[in-house]
Enzyme design. Structure first.
Site, PDB file in Angstrom:
ATOM      1  CB  THR A   1      -1.078  -0.142   1.340  1.00 22.05           C
ATOM      2  OG1 THR A   1      -0.281   0.147   2.368  1.00 22.05           O
ATOM      3  CG2 THR A   1      -1.828  -1.091   1.198  1.00 22.05           C
TER       4      THR A   1
ATOM      5  CB  CYS B   1      -1.142   0.678   6.742  1.00 20.46           C
ATOM      6  SG  CYS B   1      -2.012  -0.207   5.177  1.00 20.46           S
TER       7      CYS B   1
ATOM      8  CB  CYS C   1      -0.972  -3.204   6.741  1.00 22.33           C
ATOM      9  SG  CYS C   1      -0.178  -2.151   5.428  1.00 22.33           S
TER      10      CYS C   1
END
Length: 427
Positions: free
Chosen positions: A169, A352, A355
């Site tokens: 990402t 994130c 994540c």
């Protein structure tokens, strides 16, 4: 002469591609990812795992994970980090998660927002949300082995895993490294380095964490954000990124060991699924989604996957763990349980959201696998006719997590084959 922005972008992309090819050729000659032979603490070899996973198990497992029961995972992504306060949140749209939630303006992503979750857009219909509520009512009627905070929290939301795939990402740097450093150093300082003098239980714990780390790095390298602009996002294999993480010359010889730990993790989770077969074979168990025909078909596919897992010829022998002095074995097991619980809490510090989602899911999946392996006697009771209320249970959250976690490991083994082919092309 000043080069236009468009030409500069094309030139930069071309330069990156040339550098990747040049970088890949050197590593391709070294065959660093061609892991072979027997695995430590196991009676299995890499070649057997590759053939079994890539040719037999992987296709069936992926089909199962696409079903409604396994694609929706309930998670609380708003839990605060319990270990440090300077937890920087990723503000990029690629870090956001799309939950099954009420309608939100999809155009908000064009403007500055106060919370990364404001990037969320509609992905589930009203019919789907109503069905998910019915699933909860069905689960509440079953006896739970334990209460999972994420499920009970009012902040928990269902997430469609197929619409929120694990991939790179852009979340990296000191914040990302702080997570893994905390996992390794705070939980396992005595075996942070590769040490030969540790007991098999501690070696196994380290190798599981290292294998999980390796698997995540393979996913990020296989679905790397190669192009990110206003018009499109493009994810594809990044061979040079893969080399940076696993090339023996670029990792002080640790890269191939990390890949071997991935195979060790595969064996542990494969063994757990095979051991759990009696639980899923119970006539009372169903993959409830409110669609009887599909639910029955998916249960048959699930049993097919588990029976195939059970036929693997070189399973990990879990009896080798905690097999010494009973008191000492009990202490080791409790230490590992507490360390693993601590790792689960660290996942709430990941900045994130996407994540964090996959980190929490895979951590819970591995924890569920260990729960299965540590419940040998309770699982054996499932096949005994005179046991009225077997003690072993798995709730929906645990079932979804263990299968999806193993799906990630299985995908990593498959992606290793792809990276080997790419590196071979560079020779």
């Amino acid at each position: 002469m000043i080069m236009s922005v468009g030409r500069l972008t094309v030139f930069a992309a071309l330069l990156a591609s040339i550098m990747q090819v040049a970088f890949s050729r050197g590593a391709g000659d070294r065959c660093f990812c061609q892991v072979t032979g027997n695995l430590d603490d196991c009676a299995c070899d890499v070649e057997t795992i590759d053939a079994f996973n890539n040719d037999q198990l992987f296709p069936k497992l992926q089909k199962l994970l696409e079903s409604d029961y396994f694609r929706f995972y309930k998670v609380n992504l708003d839990k605060p980090c319990p270990f440090w306060t300077d937890n920087n949140q990723c503000g990029m749209s690629s870090c956001a998660v799309q939950p099954c939630s009420p309608v939100r303006d999809p155009y908000k992503r064009r403007f500055k927002v106060s919370h990364p979750m404001d990037f969320l857009t509609v992905v589930c219909s009203e019919k789907t949300r109503e069905a998910l509520q019915n699933w909860n009512l069905h689960d509440d009627e079953a006896e739970r082995f334990c209460v999972i905070d994420d499920v009970e929290s009012p902040d928990a939301q269902y997430v469609d895993l197929l619409l929120n795939p694990e991939r790179f990402t852009g979340y990296k740097g000191p914040a990302a490294w702080q997570i893994w450093n905390s996992i390794y150093e705070e939980n396992s300082p005595a075996f942070y380095r590769w040490l030969d003098g540790q007991c098999v239980e501690k070696r196994a714990f380290y190798r599981l964490i290292s294998g999980l780390h390796s698997s995540i790095n393979i996913h990020l390298s296989a679905r790397y954000l190669m192009d990110d602009n206003w018009f499109q996002k493009k994810w594809s294999h990044n061979v040079s990124e893969f080399q940076q993480r696993f090339d023996s010359e670029l990792t002080a010889g640790e890269g191939p060991k990390r890949l071997r730990n991935l195979y060790f993790l595969y064996l542990i989770e494969l063994r757990a699924l095979a051991k759990a077969l009696p639980f899923f074979q119970q006539s009372s168990f169903q993959l409830y989604t409110g669609q009887p025909r599909k639910d029955q078909a998916h249960k048959e596919l699930l049993l097919e996957v588990l029976r195939l897992a059970d036929t693997f010829p070189l399973h990990f022998n879990e009896n080798s763990l905690f097999a010494g002095d009973e008191k000492e074995a009990g202490k080791l097991k409790e230490d590992i349980r507490l360390s693993f619980k601590n790792i689960s809490r660290i996942m709430d510090c990941v900045g994130c959201f996407k994540c964090r989602l996959w980190g929490k899911l895979q951590t819970q999946g591995l924890g569920t696998a260990l729960k299965v392996l540590f419940s040998r006697r309770q699982i054996d009771d499932l096949t005994k006719p005179n046991v009225p209320r077997p003690a072993f249970q798995l709730n929906r959250q645990e079932i979804v997590s263990i299968f999806n976690a193993f799906g990630r490991i299985s995908t990593s083994i498959k992606e290793l084959k792809n990276f080997r082919s790419m590196l071979a092309d560079f020779r």
